[in-house]
Design a protein around this motif. Sequence first.
Motif, PDB file in Angstrom:
ATOM      1  N   THR A  29       0.836  -1.217   0.000  1.00 12.39           N
ATOM      2  CA  THR A  29       0.000   0.000   0.000  1.00 12.39           C
ATOM      3  C   THR A  29       0.865   1.260   0.000  1.00 12.39           C
ATOM      4  OG1 THR A  29      -0.118   0.085   2.438  1.00 12.39           O
ATOM      5  CG2 THR A  29      -1.827  -1.183   1.297  1.00 12.39           C
ATOM      6  N   ASP A  30       2.150   1.121  -0.389  1.00 13.11           N
ATOM      7  CA  ASP A  30       3.082   2.244  -0.271  1.00 13.11           C
ATOM      8  C   ASP A  30       3.405   2.914  -1.600  1.00 13.11           C
ATOM      9  OD1 ASP A  30       4.540   0.210  -1.405  1.00 13.11           O
ATOM     10  OD2 ASP A  30       6.319   0.480  -0.142  1.00 13.11           O
ATOM     11  N   ASN A  85       6.383  -1.806   4.728  1.00 11.23           N
ATOM     12  CA  ASN A  85       5.210  -1.100   4.229  1.00 11.23           C
ATOM     13  C   ASN A  85       4.700  -0.086   5.253  1.00 11.23           C
ATOM     14  OD1 ASN A  85       3.054  -1.421   1.887  1.00 11.23           O
ATOM     15  ND2 ASN A  85       1.904  -1.145   3.787  1.00 11.23           N
ATOM     16  N   HIS A  86       4.669  -0.497   6.527  1.00  9.62           N
ATOM     17  CA  HIS A  86       4.163   0.376   7.585  1.00  9.62           C
ATOM     18  C   HIS A  86       5.093   1.566   7.798  1.00  9.62           C
ATOM     19  CE1 HIS A  86       1.439   1.297  10.797  1.00  9.62           C
ATOM     20  NE2 HIS A  86       2.377   1.227  11.730  1.00  9.62           N
ATOM     21  N   ASP A 103       4.388   3.882   4.859  1.00 15.19           N
ATOM     22  CA  ASP A 103       3.094   4.562   5.009  1.00 15.19           C
ATOM     23  C   ASP A 103       3.168   5.704   6.013  1.00 15.19           C
ATOM     24  OD1 ASP A 103       1.842   3.021   3.136  1.00 15.19           O
ATOM     25  OD2 ASP A 103       0.851   1.688   4.559  1.00 15.19           O
TER      26      ASP A 103
END
Length: 733
Positions: A232-233, A331-332, A335
């Motif tokens: 989701t990045d 990813n986190h 984000d």
Amino acid sequence: MKKPNERQQVDAELQQIVELRHPEPHRVLGIHPDGDGMVVRTYRPDAVAINVLPEFGGRIPMTKRVDGVFEARVNGKTDAFNYQVEVEYPGHKTFTLRDPYSFLPTLGDQDLYYAGEGRHEQLWKRMGAHPVHHNGIHGTAFAVWAPTAMSVSVVGDFNGWDGRLHLMRRMGSSGIWELFVPEVGEGTRYKFEIRTGHGGHRILKADPFAFRTEVPPATASVVHNLDQYQWTDSRWMEARAQKDVQREPWAVYELHLASWRRVVEDGERSLTYREMATALVDYVKKMGFTHVELMPVSEHPFGGSWGYQVGNYYAPTARFGHPDDFRYLVNHLHDNGIGVILDWVPGHFPRDAHALGQFDGTALYEHADPRQGSQPDWGTYVFNFGRNEVKNFLIANALFWLEEYHIDGLRVDAVASMLYLDYSRKAGEWIPNRWGGRENEEAISFMRELNDRVRTKFPGAVMIAEESTAWPKVSQPTQEGGLGFHFKWNMGWMHDTLKYFSKDPIYRQHHHNQLTFGLLYAFSEHFMLPLSHDEVVHGKGSLYGKMPGDDWQKRANLRALFAWMWAHPGKKLVFMGGEFGQYHEWNNDKSLDWHLLDNPDHAGIQSMVADLNRLYRSHPALYDADNEPLGFQWIQPDSASANVLAFVRRSRQPGGHVVCIANLSPMPREEYRVGFPRHGSYVELLNTDAGEYGGSGLGNKGRIHTEPQGWDGQDASAVLTLPPLSVLWFTPG
């Protein structure tokens, strides 16, 4: 039907199968034309009886042709057909399975050609173990490079670790062995069983391209599908590609995953990747760092090695979870606006029996001659950078981390050990290059090719050299004669600066040049200033412990060190624990001393580092001209007797500047005149002696006004109060 001589040839080859020395078992096993029909052969050495189950129905009994090899002829069929085999073992145990020798290769000629040339940029997508659908059947495609092997088998949970059952085929002269094993998938443990070409000795090796491993000390590889995780990045990745990394602020938090923070109530265990994602993001955002540098990530046998002795270059360590859990961590971080750098070790690898060393019974990844192939300092093997397949293995590995795990940069360890043939070697213990010199031409070529490929394929990603010598142009483009790295760790700055700050202030006037010398070469490379893990191990003590004086002075010196560093030209990196005054040097088996933050004085150090990062990111003068002389000017470089230094950092943007003044004496200096670039009002951005940081609270009440009196070669000046063991920052305002 086959003629007698043909039958004898087949019998001879089947005997090679039984003796585990046939390089192409598909040539006689599986399904083959046989006169006006087809013949099916399978090797199941412990079977009592086997039937062929053709896709068109029926059950055809097989007869034993030689020991363990069963055969059945199907009349009237001239084309290959799908089938299964029904195998009965002693005790009436029956299993129905698909025959791996009925499938065509999963590797093509183009893959083999580019692999042999050393130019397969996505080599990991063909080598190793890949869950696939092949000819409509789900299974795993295995491939491994073992050019001198007599034969290779894939063994694992699916065949009871029996090397007789899944002999691989050698793909021509490539040295690559391949096999598709139907009905084997995600999560299956496996290794490669290799019979060496010298005596047929059996060795068991982990997959060099394994994407997942067992948790050490177990050493099996594990089948893993790289295509499951949903990233989701995209916003981060797109923005990264547009940035000029040299003009950006870089404040890197270097941390060791196993010992950063542990779960006390659960046996002092390390955090998992997913637990780390939450805790680390919260902490790094609070502290204002732009990037994290993670170590260790690639799987390694010995936990206390920093991960520098890598056993599996393509697998995130299983100590903290599943590979997709590591992706979640990256990813986190993305984000939340935080970049991720990995420690990467292409210079050497360990001698553990399951790993790369003597992989097929010969010096395959390493040089055969120990004068080239062994690293005496670390007891490891050295990669043979002159071999196409080895060079391809490493370059593809760097690209793998950037592509598959969205990593933003690689910090390349021990570059000096690769550059010099005589690194850590005495006379007679190394082999000169073709010109009689000590430069490792093959390693230099490897690094240039590596860095060019990263620059081309992954704009915005960085390559960082940990290089400790005076090798020229480490961070200059290859077309300008450089090695092509984006940044070089400034090891000279680190050693000189720490040596100065470790001195009792009474002696510092005699070591003044240790803080000024670095500016003579500060713009010769694109530097990163490291206060790294290397300085807090092996009896060197922590950063806090290096500082002289009582506890108050130690804290004041440490705060001054950080502020001096953050104002100095060069990107920033600090190892975990230093940012709050960790007492003890690093211990692989223990958490950081987070309880120190209950002490307001240590919390003050931490608070100041957070403020440094906030100010650093908001003032381009501190970063956007790091590598240009226009970004720095001395104001007071020669006040050694007072232990005072002052300089100005200038931005590429008109008018933007920050003045840094350091009083590294324990004596406060009242009415001390310092030159400033212009007449007017200046805000005191930072005072490391502020009360909220644990200092004495001495200072200039947050603002000064310069006078139109020239001083220190500047147009204006001001009379200041310089607190003891402090650094002050000022900017117009």
